[in-house]
Design a protein around this motif. Structure first.
Motif, mmCIF file in Angstrom:
data_model
loop_
_atom_site.group_PDB
_atom_site.id
_atom_site.type_symbol
_atom_site.label_atom_id
_atom_site.label_comp_id
_atom_site.label_asym_id
_atom_site.label_seq_id
_atom_site.Cartn_x
_atom_site.Cartn_y
_atom_site.Cartn_z
ATOM 1 N N HIS A 26 0.820 -1.210 0.000
ATOM 2 C CA HIS A 26 0.000 0.000 0.000
ATOM 3 C C HIS A 26 0.854 1.260 0.000
ATOM 4 O O HIS A 26 0.361 2.349 -0.330
ATOM 5 N N ASP A 27 2.157 1.118 0.347
ATOM 6 C CA ASP A 27 3.052 2.281 0.300
ATOM 7 C C ASP A 27 3.243 2.799 -1.123
ATOM 8 O O ASP A 27 3.543 3.987 -1.329
ATOM 9 N N ARG A 29 0.730 2.010 -3.457
ATOM 10 C CA ARG A 29 -0.616 1.747 -3.975
ATOM 11 C C ARG A 29 -0.667 0.439 -4.762
ATOM 12 O O ARG A 29 -1.342 0.314 -5.770
ATOM 13 N N ASN A 30 0.069 -0.554 -4.233
ATOM 14 C CA ASN A 30 0.084 -1.901 -4.802
ATOM 15 C C ASN A 30 0.466 -1.913 -6.287
ATOM 16 O O ASN A 30 -0.110 -2.660 -7.085
ATOM 17 N N GLY A 63 -4.910 -1.354 1.943
ATOM 18 C CA GLY A 63 -4.875 0.092 1.824
ATOM 19 C C GLY A 63 -5.994 0.626 0.962
ATOM 20 O O GLY A 63 -7.038 -0.017 0.793
ATOM 21 N N SER A 64 -5.774 1.795 0.371
ATOM 22 C CA SER A 64 -6.848 2.499 -0.335
ATOM 23 C C SER A 64 -6.979 2.105 -1.799
ATOM 24 O O SER A 64 -7.951 2.475 -2.447
ATOM 25 N N ALA A 65 -6.016 1.365 -2.356
ATOM 26 C CA ALA A 65 -6.044 1.018 -3.778
ATOM 27 C C ALA A 65 -6.040 -0.490 -3.970
ATOM 28 O O ALA A 65 -5.444 -1.232 -3.180
ATOM 29 N N SER A 67 -4.895 -1.698 -7.110
ATOM 30 C CA SER A 67 -3.545 -1.649 -7.683
ATOM 31 C C SER A 67 -3.448 -0.468 -8.635
ATOM 32 O O SER A 67 -4.310 -0.278 -9.495
ATOM 33 N N ALA A 68 -2.373 0.299 -8.471
ATOM 34 C CA ALA A 68 -2.129 1.460 -9.336
ATOM 35 C C ALA A 68 -1.431 1.080 -10.630
ATOM 36 O O ALA A 68 -1.107 1.968 -11.435
#
Length: 267
Positions: A26-27, A29-30, A63-65, A67-68
């Motif tokens: 998550h650091d 955003r995957n 986390g919030s994503a 995957s980016a």
């Protein structure tokens, strides 16, 4: 057989025949490049096919994503997965991220993507490699490669048009626009949209219902569904006959029949 493989950037659990793979970077955003997430996904896919104790695989993000996708900083610096000459870069794709779609397409059990947040670029493509997608209300989707002057190098153009048709997939790919969760459902990209806090509960409810089915027949059925996409009907029916002959001779079939008869008797 149910010993979990060791992963680097993801978490893996197994309970009630449902394996849950959580992308755990998550650091960043995957992001799938610049991390070991592709290795972890491939390792998990291969393990699932070997492990008879798994009937469903769920993939989600910490986390919030969800995957980016690709690491844009590496792109800017021409480093990491994006360094080198055209030939070197192409080979890095073949030996790197392109292992992911091949591994995902070969998974024997149902795969559910629980999309907990943005699924962008290769992250969107990863979600599309699953059999079913459930989206949190905060999820967003984007086939954003052209926005960066590159093409979907991980197979995304192959997967999405098979989900929603050529025309819709073409528009999303060529515009690179972001799609909110409700539009994704309307397009057929996701099966359902649920409140963020209910995503894993809803996903696991569906996964456990599938996992409660006879496991060998479940794997054969998943294989049939995939092979039906590329076989002529006559050849496909021949395969069905062979698989059905196998199924009728499995103890799980007789057990399921007895359970059905018992439930009918109670009625």
């Amino acid at each position: 057989m149910n010993t979990l493989p060791q992963l680097t950037d993801a978490l893996l659990s197994l309970e009630e025949r449902v394996a849950v793979l959580t992308l755990n970077r998550h650091d960043v955003r995957n992001a799938l490049t610049g991390t070991r997430l592709v290795d972890d996904i491939v390792t998990t896919a291969e393990w699932v096919n070997r492990c008879p104790d798994v009937s469903v695989l769920v993939i989600t993000g910490a986390g919030s994503a969800f995957s980016a996708g690709g690491n844009i900083r590496d792109m800017a610096e021409r480093g990491g997965d994006f360094a080198g000459t055209p030939a070197e870069c192409a080979e890095r794709y073949r030996r790197g991220i392109q292992r992911m779609p091949l591994a995902m397409e070969a998974v024997d059990v149902p795969v559910i993507a629980a999309v907990n947040g943005p699924a962008i670029g290769a992250g969107f493509d990863l979600a599309n490699m699953a059999d079913i997608r459930l989206a949190a209300e905060s999820a967003r989707f984007g086939e954003t490669f052209l926005n960066l002057g590159i093409i979907p190098g991980d197979g995304g153009a192959w997967f999405m048009q098979r989900l929603i048709g050529y025309q819709q997939a073409f528009e999303l790919t060529l515009t690179g626009r972001l799609v909110e969760a409700e539009e994704a459902k309307a397009l057929g990209l996701v099966l359902d949209v649920v409140p963020d806090d209910d995503l894993m509960t809803s996903t696991l409810t569906l996964a456990r219902r599938m996992a409660a089915q006879p496991p060998k027949a479940t794997r054969l059925t998943k294989r049939l569904m995939k092979m039906a996409q590329r076989m002529a009907l006559k050849d496909f029916l021949e395969l069905c006959a062979c698989f059905q002959g196998m199924s009728h001779n499995e103890p799980e079939h007789l057990e399921a029949v007895q359970n059905m008869l018992a439930s009918m008797g109670k009625g």
